[in-house]
Design a protein around this motif. Structure first.
Motif, PDB file in Angstrom:
ATOM      1  N   GLU A 274       0.832  -1.194   0.000  1.00  0.00           N
ATOM      2  CA  GLU A 274       0.000   0.000   0.000  1.00  0.00           C
ATOM      3  C   GLU A 274       0.866   1.244   0.000  1.00  0.00           C
ATOM      4  N   SER A 275       0.223   2.368  -0.094  1.00  0.00           N
ATOM      5  CA  SER A 275       0.919   3.652  -0.060  1.00  0.00           C
ATOM      6  C   SER A 275       0.059   4.634   0.717  1.00  0.00           C
ATOM      7  N   CYS A 276       0.647   5.790   1.015  1.00  0.00           N
ATOM      8  CA  CYS A 276      -0.107   6.813   1.727  1.00  0.00           C
ATOM      9  C   CYS A 276       0.311   8.193   1.242  1.00  0.00           C
ATOM     10  N   GLY A 277      -0.558   9.149   1.473  1.00  0.00           N
ATOM     11  CA  GLY A 277      -0.267  10.537   1.150  1.00  0.00           C
ATOM     12  C   GLY A 277       0.003  11.299   2.426  1.00  0.00           C
ATOM     13  N   GLY A 278       0.002  12.611   2.325  1.00  0.00           N
ATOM     14  CA  GLY A 278       0.231  13.423   3.507  1.00  0.00           C
ATOM     15  C   GLY A 278       0.254  14.897   3.166  1.00  0.00           C
ATOM     16  N   VAL A 279       0.585  15.695   4.150  1.00  0.00           N
ATOM     17  CA  VAL A 279       0.585  17.147   4.008  1.00  0.00           C
ATOM     18  C   VAL A 279       1.958  17.686   4.370  1.00  0.00           C
ATOM     19  N   VAL A 280       2.479  18.581   3.542  1.00  0.00           N
ATOM     20  CA  VAL A 280       3.732  19.285   3.815  1.00  0.00           C
ATOM     21  C   VAL A 280       3.385  20.709   4.217  1.00  0.00           C
ATOM     22  N   SER A 281       3.864  21.114   5.382  1.00  0.00           N
ATOM     23  CA  SER A 281       3.691  22.498   5.838  1.00  0.00           C
ATOM     24  C   SER A 281       4.980  23.252   5.569  1.00  0.00           C
ATOM     25  N   CYS A 282       4.847  24.499   5.180  1.00  0.00           N
ATOM     26  CA  CYS A 282       6.016  25.336   4.901  1.00  0.00           C
ATOM     27  C   CYS A 282       5.763  26.708   5.522  1.00  0.00           C
ATOM     28  N   VAL A 283       6.722  27.182   6.305  1.00  0.00           N
ATOM     29  CA  VAL A 283       6.618  28.489   6.948  1.00  0.00           C
ATOM     30  C   VAL A 283       7.788  29.348   6.485  1.00  0.00           C
ATOM     31  N   VAL A 284       7.475  30.531   5.983  1.00  0.00           N
ATOM     32  CA  VAL A 284       8.495  31.498   5.563  1.00  0.00           C
ATOM     33  C   VAL A 284       8.550  32.580   6.635  1.00  0.00           C
ATOM     34  N   ARG A 285       9.703  32.725   7.261  1.00  0.00           N
ATOM     35  CA  ARG A 285       9.884  33.751   8.287  1.00  0.00           C
ATOM     36  C   ARG A 285      10.712  34.897   7.719  1.00  0.00           C
TER      37      ARG A 285
ATOM     38  N   ASP B 244       8.368   4.232  -3.973  1.00  0.00           N
ATOM     39  CA  ASP B 244       8.160   4.875  -2.672  1.00  0.00           C
ATOM     40  C   ASP B 244       6.727   4.641  -2.208  1.00  0.00           C
ATOM     41  N   PRO B 245       6.536   4.237  -0.961  1.00  0.00           N
ATOM     42  CA  PRO B 245       5.177   4.087  -0.442  1.00  0.00           C
ATOM     43  C   PRO B 245       4.538   5.436  -0.115  1.00  0.00           C
ATOM     44  N   CYS B 246       5.379   6.496  -0.031  1.00  0.00           N
ATOM     45  CA  CYS B 246       4.874   7.833   0.287  1.00  0.00           C
ATOM     46  C   CYS B 246       5.832   8.864  -0.305  1.00  0.00           C
ATOM     47  N   VAL B 247       5.294   9.816  -1.053  1.00  0.00           N
ATOM     48  CA  VAL B 247       6.144  10.833  -1.687  1.00  0.00           C
ATOM     49  C   VAL B 247       6.433  12.017  -0.771  1.00  0.00           C
ATOM     50  N   VAL B 248       5.760  12.098   0.365  1.00  0.00           N
ATOM     51  CA  VAL B 248       5.870  13.283   1.221  1.00  0.00           C
ATOM     52  C   VAL B 248       7.305  13.598   1.645  1.00  0.00           C
ATOM     53  N   PRO B 249       8.114  12.619   2.097  1.00  0.00           N
ATOM     54  CA  PRO B 249       9.488  12.983   2.468  1.00  0.00           C
ATOM     55  C   PRO B 249      10.279  13.607   1.311  1.00  0.00           C
ATOM     56  N   ARG B 250      10.043  13.142   0.103  1.00  0.00           N
ATOM     57  CA  ARG B 250      10.726  13.711  -1.060  1.00  0.00           C
ATOM     58  C   ARG B 250      10.120  15.054  -1.474  1.00  0.00           C
ATOM     59  N   ALA B 251       8.887  15.301  -1.084  1.00  0.00           N
ATOM     60  CA  ALA B 251       8.207  16.531  -1.472  1.00  0.00           C
ATOM     61  C   ALA B 251       8.647  17.735  -0.644  1.00  0.00           C
TER      62      ALA B 251
ATOM     63  N   SER C 253       2.092  40.316   0.581  1.00  0.00           N
ATOM     64  CA  SER C 253       2.651  39.896   1.872  1.00  0.00           C
ATOM     65  C   SER C 253       2.512  41.024   2.883  1.00  0.00           C
ATOM     66  N   ASN C 254       2.236  40.640   4.144  1.00  0.00           N
ATOM     67  CA  ASN C 254       2.020  41.658   5.182  1.00  0.00           C
ATOM     68  C   ASN C 254       3.128  41.689   6.232  1.00  0.00           C
ATOM     69  N   GLY C 255       4.214  40.936   6.022  1.00  0.00           N
ATOM     70  CA  GLY C 255       5.336  40.934   6.954  1.00  0.00           C
ATOM     71  C   GLY C 255       5.262  39.860   8.018  1.00  0.00           C
ATOM     72  N   GLU C 256       4.106  39.228   8.165  1.00  0.00           N
ATOM     73  CA  GLU C 256       3.987  38.117   9.114  1.00  0.00           C
ATOM     74  C   GLU C 256       4.497  36.833   8.433  1.00  0.00           C
ATOM     75  N   ASP C 257       4.645  35.768   9.218  1.00  0.00           N
ATOM     76  CA  ASP C 257       5.076  34.495   8.638  1.00  0.00           C
ATOM     77  C   ASP C 257       4.102  34.065   7.551  1.00  0.00           C
ATOM     78  N   ILE C 258       4.635  33.601   6.435  1.00  0.00           N
ATOM     79  CA  ILE C 258       3.803  33.010   5.378  1.00  0.00           C
ATOM     80  C   ILE C 258       3.689  31.526   5.710  1.00  0.00           C
ATOM     81  N   VAL C 259       2.457  31.055   5.855  1.00  0.00           N
ATOM     82  CA  VAL C 259       2.202  29.681   6.287  1.00  0.00           C
ATOM     83  C   VAL C 259       1.349  28.987   5.226  1.00  0.00           C
ATOM     84  N   ILE C 260       1.922  27.965   4.577  1.00  0.00           N
ATOM     85  CA  ILE C 260       1.166  27.209   3.574  1.00  0.00           C
ATOM     86  C   ILE C 260       1.220  25.727   3.904  1.00  0.00           C
ATOM     87  N   ARG C 261       0.267  24.996   3.349  1.00  0.00           N
ATOM     88  CA  ARG C 261       0.220  23.544   3.442  1.00  0.00           C
ATOM     89  C   ARG C 261      -0.129  22.989   2.064  1.00  0.00           C
ATOM     90  N   VAL C 262       0.546  21.910   1.704  1.00  0.00           N
ATOM     91  CA  VAL C 262       0.316  21.274   0.406  1.00  0.00           C
ATOM     92  C   VAL C 262      -0.001  19.807   0.643  1.00  0.00           C
TER      93      VAL C 262
END
Length: 168
Positions: free
Chosen positions: A1-12, A125-132, A85-94
């Motif tokens: 089997e395989s699984c997906g997931g979410v990558v969070s990215c924060v720009v400070r 790969d059973p999950c692409v998230v670590p490579r993503a 951009s407003n100067g605060e941290d940019i917070v995204i999830r993919v």
């Protein structure tokens, strides 16, 4: 089997003022960049889809002054308001889907249009998230660099860096 997931990215430390209110919105360019990655299926910024469950009075980021700078008490907008951009941290999830190449038998159709079964072989790969993770970070960095260059060309936010000349 395989699984997906979410990558969070924060720009400070992203400067305020990057982006545009209509055609070159910073969040739209970020979404376009990360959604072009293989297996990506969803994009959120700030409160994302959870924000739909809030009232406007709850979701609004209140402004206040801190040390001579305009800040927000919350960051539900994810660091971008009105495409800028407003100067605060940019917070995204993919979101990334599960890998479709798995060793479990799956029904499919062959080139002749006949029903058949497929079982993948080899290493997958059973999950692409670590490579993503580094791919998301790289795409975000490219988008921000592009917007910094645009801002420099239009507004002069950054001091010009002289091009190193060759020695004679």
């Amino acid at each position: 089997e395989s699984c997906g997931g979410v990558v969070s990215c924060v720009v400070r430390g992203c400067p305020w003022g990057l982006g545009s209110p209509v055609f070159d919105k910073l969040e739209a360019d970020l979404a376009r960049a990360v959604m072009s990655l293989p297996a990506s299926k969803g994009f959120e910024i700030g409160s994302g889809f959870e924000g739909t469950r809030m009232l406007g009075s709850e979701h609004n980021d209140e402004f206040y002054m801190s040390g001579g700078e305009v800040r927000t008490r919350t960051n539900r907008s994810g660091g971008i308001q009105g495409g800028i951009s407003n100067g605060e941290d940019i917070v995204i999830r993919v979101a990334f889907k599960p890998t479709s190449t798995i060793t479990v038998k799956q029904r499919t159709v062959d080139r002749a249009g006949q029903d058949t079964e497929l079982r993948a072989r080899g290493r997958h790969d059973p999950c692409v998230v670590p490579r993503a993770v580094p791919m998301v970070e790289a795409m975000v960095a490219l988008v921000l660099a592009d917007h910094l260059l645009r801002d420099h060309a239009q507004c002069g936010l950054l001091e010009p860096v002289p091009f190193p000349m060759g020695e004679d």
